[in-house]
Write an enzyme that holds these catalytic residues in place. Structure first.
Site, PDB file in Angstrom:
ATOM      1  N   HIS B  38      98.114   9.180   9.709  1.00  0.00           N
ATOM      2  CA  HIS B  38      97.071   8.303  10.493  1.00  0.00           C
ATOM      3  C   HIS B  38      95.716   8.819  10.475  1.00  0.00           C
ATOM      4  CE1 HIS B  38     100.653   6.849  11.949  1.00  0.00           C
ATOM      5  NE2 HIS B  38     101.146   8.019  12.495  1.00  0.00           N
ATOM      6  N   THR B  39      94.819   7.822  11.177  1.00  0.00           N
ATOM      7  CA  THR B  39      93.482   8.166  11.327  1.00  0.00           C
ATOM      8  C   THR B  39      93.028   9.726  11.804  1.00  0.00           C
ATOM      9  OG1 THR B  39      93.312   5.883  12.144  1.00  0.00           O
ATOM     10  CG2 THR B  39      91.261   7.179  12.302  1.00  0.00           C
ATOM     11  N   GLN B  40      92.341  10.158  11.071  1.00  0.00           N
ATOM     12  CA  GLN B  40      91.694  11.597  11.525  1.00  0.00           C
ATOM     13  C   GLN B  40      90.446  11.531  11.781  1.00  0.00           C
ATOM     14  OE1 GLN B  40      94.065  14.119  11.365  1.00  0.00           O
ATOM     15  NE2 GLN B  40      95.408  12.600  11.286  1.00  0.00           N
ATOM     16  N   SER B  41      89.627  10.704  11.560  1.00  0.00           N
ATOM     17  CA  SER B  41      88.202  10.658  11.999  1.00  0.00           C
ATOM     18  C   SER B  41      87.808   8.975  11.787  1.00  0.00           C
ATOM     19  CB  SER B  41      87.391  11.276  10.957  1.00  0.00           C
ATOM     20  OG  SER B  41      87.463  10.540   9.571  1.00  0.00           O
ATOM     21  N   TRP B 150      90.403   5.125  17.670  1.00  0.00           N
ATOM     22  CA  TRP B 150      89.369   6.257  17.847  1.00  0.00           C
ATOM     23  C   TRP B 150      88.167   5.446  18.688  1.00  0.00           C
ATOM     24  CZ3 TRP B 150      90.741  10.641  15.113  1.00  0.00           C
ATOM     25  CH2 TRP B 150      90.051  11.922  15.288  1.00  0.00           C
TER      26      TRP B 150
END
Lengths: 264, 271, 286
Positions: B38-41, B150
């Site tokens: 998944h999105t980490q940043s 995010w």
């Protein structure tokens, strides 16, 4: 609590417009990651008497050195009717990660309301206390990062207070403080409520000294202890301040009191 | 079998051959595709969103920039999204997640209007409070799945009894409400200025629309002075009983960079 | 009826020797018993109207709507079996929302009509199903201005490579009618249900063809629609009815591109004029 979690402190890293800054290892490759918790600061406190229970919490919400809001209550009525929880007799206080706190509150509130529909009677505090423990323990591998305190009156009308760790270990107590300033308030409470290190002045010295036996406190004394605890905590803990919210649970219902705390 | 406890109960290598790890993911020595990630940043990001409550409604603003790291990548990105005549959402953080949320809110609005067919000027509408509750649950669910959206966002508008409403929600599912709010850099730079105008709820009930707009514009200017991921073109919306007044191409006025002369340090000056 | 006793009408999807599908024709009969529904494609929008026959005095006025919103800019009204109409609407909503998630843009009315036509037609092909007992009128307004793609970022180049050609006019009001057979056409004015003959006769008198000069405005359309429903009701005067009316204008128009109820003041005025027009006719006859 603060020590358990990494809060967003000012760093030499570039600033981002969201609370979770990238975690970096000095010198090593930079790894971005998602850390699902944060600490929203604040402190809660509960003290019981022979026919009442008092729960209190400051209303400040923080992220690192920022104040998110000066009024974000940590005290919630549980049960009763409707979204305003009218007629509720149980109060939950949560301190730590506010989003988890809210989720926990909503779950417990739903459970208590459902209990009434299914069994046609109000849930007792000790039943509610055990249920809360189960809710927390069921999520022990991805815990609700909160320190919960539950308050109400037991079957005999005596003040009941239950305190929890994030994974559901719980205990009935007469007095408990949690959150950012718990390390400041706890020794004060030990001394003033449980009369720790207080001796009968008429007794002798050394091994002859007789400890004073704790007695149930009056409501006025408890309220004074609470306000003193919070005004003092607000002096020394930056995450505590703005407002003090107090719920006093008696046989007549829940009375709410609010007073201002230091805003700096 | 040997005397090592790790080998107990396992098929013998000399009989069955070495363990075949091919079914395992690459991270565990196998040849299978790695597990879902998944999105980490965030990648393309928007900076601060500001909002302030006043006596009849809420003013909200955000600049029109989407940055790619330190690169000013897109310069006409509208980060304020009108939901209905009662609510506007201001997005900070990842732009692709903002687009996802915008589509989600669009389909929510379409579904909300299936029944009723109420004309725009009357009939029931989802309030900003309802919208914030919905959005924050989406955010909390996604963070709990370790697949966060995010963003940090502000929901501005009117609640079910048409009182001004303003609240925050972010990638962790954190929520709070205050007479003035700011995300990102704005929390450091603009919030102190806004709190001077509205230190508490009572003060926001006294504030006029003009004062609120003026305060927000001043804060946008301060942010442009100091936030390196900002730009002087911005969107501003006023939400009150008459509906939403959204302007998406405003320019900062009366800038004064005189203060820049006074700045010393950062290695550029010799004196 | 020629079909009765021949056996060719007992199963769906079965042809008779002379090439008819009787189940579809029976479905059409169900439509002909329903309250009249009409749609008018005006210069700057579409009006949908329904003669909602009051089946019980115990039902609340203005509740139990018969005209549904499918997407922001599209409405559907149907005559015939109400539950079939509901299922039609439900499918249309799914089509519109799946189009949105695939193409990140609202579905054009023509595409929706095409998909719903195919869907309805599929119910004439199998013995395990029956045809829809409705004729549906689909009205909508495809935005003339460029609508932002859902979640769009940036407006793209203003000129040059990738820039947009200026002055191209797209979109506009659209009206389609879908029958139980799956047959659908685009119309200037469409009518179905019990009073369709009278309604069609009235619709033909209106200026709706843009090739033959100026067509009627949306507001005129609303008034005509109300009047036509009242005219169509003349043959079943003994039954009470409620007029239900919705409209869709351009983004620049009164509904801002949305499908909405006609506002109460305008609807009341249209109904007043409709009643007056009918009284006028009566006087002339006498």
């Amino acid at each position: 609590m603060a020590a358990m979690m990494q809060s967003a402190m000012p760093t030499s890293e570039p600033g981002y417009s969201f609370s979770q800054a990238p975690q970096s290892v000095a010198g090593g490759p930079r790894q971005h990651g998602f850390y699902p918790y944060t600490d929203n600061g604040g402190t809660t406190l509960g003290i019981t008497g022979s026919d009442f229970a008092v729960l209190a919490g400051d209303t400040r919400s923080t992220s690192g050195y920022n104040i998110n809001s000066r009024y974000a209550p940590k005290l919630f009525k549980i049960g009763g009717t409707g979204s305003a929880n009218e007629g509720a007799r149980i109060v939950l206080s949560v301190v730590g990660f506010a989003a988890d706190g809210n989720a926990l509150k909503e779950r417990l509130d739903t459970v208590v309301k459902m209990y009434k529909f299914q069994h046609n009677k109000e849930m007792s505090v000790h039943a509610c206390a055990q249920r809360l423990s189960h809710i927390l323990y069921n999520k022990r591998f991805f815990p609700y990062y909160v320190h919960a305190i539950l308050g109400g009156l037991d079957e005999n009308g005596v003040g009941a207070l239950y305190s929890y760790d994030p994974v559901g270990s719980y205990e009935r107590e007469t007095c408990r403080s949690a959150g950012a300033a718990s390390s400041l308030i706890t020794p004060f409470l030990d001394n003033q409520v449980n009369l720790k290190n207080q001796y009968d002045p008429t007794s002798g010295s050394g091994l002859e000294k007789v400890t004073k036996a704790p007695q149930p406190l009056s409501r006025q004394t408890v309220e004074e202890l609470v306000t003193d605890s919070f005004t003092s905590a607000a002096e020394r803990q930056i995450e505590v301040g703005d407002g003090l919210q107090m719920f006093i649970i008696t046989k007549d219902g829940i009375e709410e009191k609010y007073m201002e705390l230091k805003k700096d | 079998m040997n005397h090592f406890p790790v080998g107990w109960g396992r098929p013998r290598d000399d009989v069955y051959g070495a363990y075949n790890p091919s079914y395992l993911p690459q991270s565990h020595g196998g040849t299978q595709a790695n597990p879902i990630t998944h999105t980490q940043s965030p990648i393309v990001t928007g900076t601060s969103v500001l909002a302030i409550k006043y006596k009849d409604g809420v003013v909200i603003a955000a600049d029109n920039l989407a940055s790619y790291g330190s690169l000013a990548r897109f310069t006409d990105v509208k980060r304020l999204k009108q939901f209905n005549r009662k609510a506007v959402v201001g997005f900070g953080g990842d732009v692709s997640d903002m687009q996802y949320l915008d589509r989600l809110l669009n389909s929510l609005d379409v579904e909300e209007n299936y029944g009723g067919d109420a004309p725009a000027e009357s009939g029931p509408h989802m309030s900003a409070k309802n919208l914030h509750a919905y959005l924050s649950k989406v955010m909390y669910k996604r963070r709990s799945d370790f697949n966060p959206l995010w963003n940090a966002m502000l929901v501005a508008g009117l609640d079910e009894s048409d009182k001004p409403f303003l609240a925050y929600a972010d990638l962790l599912g954190t929520t709070y409400s205050s007479p003035s709010l700011a995300t990102g850099f704005g929390a450091h730079l603009a919030q102190p200025i806004m709190r001077r105008a509205v230190p508490n709820e009572a003060a926001s009930r006294e504030l006029s629309k003009e004062q609120a707009v003026e305060c927000i514009k001043e804060c946008m200017k301060v942010l442009f002075y100091r936030d390196a991921r900002s730009m002087p073109v911005y969107s501003i919306a006023v939400i009150d009983g008459k509906g939403v007044d959204l302007k998406e191409d405003e320019k900062l006025e009366n800038q004064s960079w005189a203060f820049a002369e006074q700045i010393r340090g950062y290695g550029t000056q010799t004196v | 009826m020629t079909s009765i006793g021949t056996g060719y009408d007992l199963s769906n999807s079965v042809f008779s020797p002379d090439g008819r599908n009787f189940q579809v024709e029976y479905a059409t009969k169900a439509v002909e018993n329903g309250g009249t529904a009409i749609g008018i494609r005006c210069k700057d929008g579409v009006v949908l109207a329904m003669e909602k026959l009051v089946t019980s005095r115990l039902m609340k006025k203005d509740a139990n709507k018969r005209i549904a919103t499918v997407d922001r800019n599209i409405g559907v009204v149907s005559a015939g079996l109400v539950p079939d109409g509901r299922h039609f609407v439900s499918r249309a909503r799914d089509e519109a929302s799946s189009w949105r998630s695939t193409y990140k843009a609202p579905i054009p009315v023509a595409s929706l009509a095409n998909r719903m036509g195919s869907y309805v037609q599929a119910f004439t092909l199998y013995s395990s199903v029956r045809p829809f007992g409705i004729t549906a009128i689909v009205g909508g307004f495809d935005a003339e201005t460029e609508v932002d793609v859902d979640g769009a970022v940036g407006s793209g180049p203003k000129v040059g490579s990738g820039g947009k050609t200026q002055g191209v006019k797209e979109g506009g009001p659209y009206l389609y009618m879908i029958e139980p057979s799956g047959l659908y056409w685009g119309y200037y004015g469409a009518a179905t249900g019990k009073g369709r003959q009278a309604a069609k006769a009235e619709l033909e008198k209106l200026n709706l063809d843009p090739k033959k000069g100026d067509t009627i405005s949306l507001e005129e359309g609303v008034k005509e629609a109300a009047r036509i429903i009242y005219v169509a009701h003349e043959d079943s005067k003994d039954k009470e009815f409620e007029l239900e009316m919705t409209w869709i204008s351009a983004v620049s128009g009164p509904t801002k591109g949305r499908h909405e109820d006609v506002p109460k003041e305008l609807k009341d005025e249209a109904e007043r004029l409709a009643k007056k027009a009918l009284e006028g006719d009566d006087e002339m006859e006498e």
